[in-house]
Design an enzyme around this catalytic site. Structure first.
Site, PDB file in Angstrom:
ATOM      1  N   CYS A   1      45.518  43.975  38.932  1.00 17.82           N
ATOM      2  CA  CYS A   1      44.717  43.255  37.933  1.00 17.82           C
ATOM      3  C   CYS A   1      44.243  41.935  38.543  1.00 17.82           C
ATOM      4  O   CYS A   1      44.532  40.860  38.038  1.00 17.82           O
ATOM      5  CB  CYS A   1      45.540  43.020  36.667  1.00 17.82           C
ATOM      6  SG  CYS A   1      44.547  42.485  35.267  1.00 17.82           S
TER       7      CYS A   1
ATOM      8  N   CYS B   1      45.014  48.986  27.409  1.00 20.05           N
ATOM      9  CA  CYS B   1      44.473  47.656  27.740  1.00 20.05           C
ATOM     10  C   CYS B   1      43.160  47.446  26.997  1.00 20.05           C
ATOM     11  O   CYS B   1      42.198  48.194  27.199  1.00 20.05           O
ATOM     12  CB  CYS B   1      44.250  47.549  29.250  1.00 20.05           C
ATOM     13  SG  CYS B   1      43.376  46.060  29.708  1.00 20.05           S
TER      14      CYS B   1
ATOM     15  N   CYS C   1      41.465  48.994  37.944  1.00 21.43           N
ATOM     16  CA  CYS C   1      41.980  49.503  36.667  1.00 21.43           C
ATOM     17  C   CYS C   1      42.368  50.978  36.763  1.00 21.43           C
ATOM     18  O   CYS C   1      43.270  51.423  36.052  1.00 21.43           O
ATOM     19  CB  CYS C   1      40.946  49.303  35.558  1.00 21.43           C
ATOM     20  SG  CYS C   1      40.551  47.568  35.306  1.00 21.43           S
TER      21      CYS C   1
ATOM     22  N   CYS D   1      45.982  51.303  37.288  1.00 17.17           N
ATOM     23  CA  CYS D   1      46.836  50.472  36.434  1.00 17.17           C
ATOM     24  C   CYS D   1      47.662  51.326  35.467  1.00 17.17           C
ATOM     25  O   CYS D   1      47.108  52.176  34.756  1.00 17.17           O
ATOM     26  CB  CYS D   1      45.954  49.488  35.651  1.00 17.17           C
ATOM     27  SG  CYS D   1      46.919  48.457  34.545  1.00 17.17           S
TER      28      CYS D   1
ATOM     29  N   GLU E   1      59.536  30.938  45.379  1.00 16.15           N
ATOM     30  CA  GLU E   1      58.652  30.648  44.242  1.00 16.15           C
ATOM     31  C   GLU E   1      57.870  29.349  44.465  1.00 16.15           C
ATOM     32  O   GLU E   1      56.711  29.241  44.092  1.00 16.15           O
ATOM     33  CB  GLU E   1      59.461  30.555  42.941  1.00 16.15           C
ATOM     34  CG  GLU E   1      59.894  31.910  42.409  1.00 16.15           C
ATOM     35  CD  GLU E   1      58.718  32.807  42.060  1.00 16.15           C
ATOM     36  OE1 GLU E   1      57.813  32.355  41.335  1.00 16.15           O
ATOM     37  OE2 GLU E   1      58.672  33.959  42.529  1.00 16.15           O
TER      38      GLU E   1
END
Ligand code: SF4
Length: 352
Positions: A192, A208, A199, A202, A37
């Site tokens: 995204c 959305c 899209c 998605c 991370e």
């Protein structure tokens, strides 16, 4: 869309299309996730992977990292940039080694108290490694949620950020938190995306708002314009002995390239020449014309660097300065961290 449905669709999508073979997903534990991370902040996955593999091979545990020298840690970080991340990681490992018997805490308050770990990073570590129920809000997640809910306002504004945190909490499921967290991060990174989101692929497009209202291109709102970039000009001494060794000075622990080994830096050519005259007692030195300047960009400003070569012939020069100085052999380099552009500068100006 009911909030549970958003998480359910993302988890189902991730089971089929998500990334499952990244090195930090193998033998997953809080330490491995923590290092990944931190490396992934401001840095693409493809760039991070080889650095991560080398880092974990050398420092497979908190104890191994805590007992290493900072030079060794920075050496393995060379080229990844944002070196404060490496310094904080090392400091945090020492703290865990000393105060937590080398174990990574499971309590979010203790995790975000570690140097270099913010709210979202701390939550991501515990969610991904331990399946603990914590919401995350990194840059990718901000974009997904801002589009999905058509949140107005730039994501760096306080009220927008607070609204996005509320939404992030709302969507985080009770179960399969690790998969959900990986899923929403992956959706932001691969579908995204900031430019040209896909899209059509998605899993949440039918609900959305940005997609339905055809506002994908304008959400989230752009950040406020930044102040004009500043350029700082410095002169760097490229002093080389006849045996090819180059003079390096360790930079202060904080600030740009903090703790890394670098060519001695000066605010003016005159200051550089004074240093050569006063500090390097050279039997016979040859000061050459400065080399062509080059630019290196940091987040907030540009550094314009003019390298000034000096050949030190005859007897070995003496450096009259306390600590923080080495004669570095590029042919057989010590385990030191050097900023990548300085390493490249030394390499391309090797004597033929
Ligand atoms: Fe992002 Fe498009 Fe999916 Fe909406 S439909 S969340 S804009 S990828």
């Amino acid at each position: 869309m009911p909030t549970a449905d958003f998480a359910r669709r993302l988890i189902a999508w991730h089971d089929r299309h998500g990334r499952h073979d990244l090195p930090w997903q193998r033998g997953r534990n809080p330490y491995r996730v923590w290092v990944s991370e931190i490396m992934l902040q401001q840095t693409q996955v493809a760039t991070v992977v080889p650095y991560y593999e080398r880092f974990m091979a050398r420092f497979p545990s908190i104890a191994a990292l805590a007992t290493a020298t900072l030079d060794e840690v920075l050496h393995l970080w060379t080229g990844l940039g944002y070196y404060a991340r490496a310094r904080n990681l090392h400091r945090a490992a020492q703290l865990l080694h000393r105060e937590h018997a080398g174990a990574f805490p499971a309590d979010i308050a203790a995790v975000v108290a570690l140097p270099g770990v913010g709210r979202s990073t701390g939550a991501a570590i515990l969610a991904l490694a331990n399946d603990q129920h914590h919401a995350i809000l990194d840059g990718n997640v901000k974009r997904v949620l801002a589009r999905y809910h058509a949140v107005e306002g730039a994501v760096d504004e306080r009220t927008t950020r607070e609204r996005l945190w509320e939404l992030a909490e709302l969507h985080t499921p009770e179960k399969r938190v690790a998969t959900y967290t990986q899923a929403i991060m992956d959706l932001g990174a691969t579908v995204c995306t900031r430019a040209k989101p896909r899209c059509g692929e998605c899993p949440v497009r039918t609900q959305c708002r940005a997609f339905v209202e055809q506002r994908v291109a304008t959400l989230p709102a752009p950040r406020r314009a930044k102040a004009a970039r500043r350029t700082r000009h410095v002169w760097m001494l490229l002093a080389r002995q006849v045996n090819g060794r180059v003079l390096l000075r360790q930079r202060p622990a904080s600030g740009i390239w903090g703790g890394l080994w670098c060519l001695p830096e000066f605010e003016s050519l005159e200051a550089l020449r004074n240093y050569v005259g006063a500090r390097l007692q050279i039997a016979s030195e040859r000061t050459q014309a400065p080399l062509e300047s080059f630019r290196h960009s940091f987040t907030h400003y540009d550094l314009m660097i003019t390298p000034c070569p000096v050949s030190c012939a005859g007897a070995l020069p003496t450096v009259c300065e306390e600590g923080g100085i080495v004669w570095y052999d590029p042919g057989s380099p010590a385990q030191l961290g050097l900023p990548a552009p300085i390493k490249a500068l030394i390499a391309r100006n090797r004597p033929t």
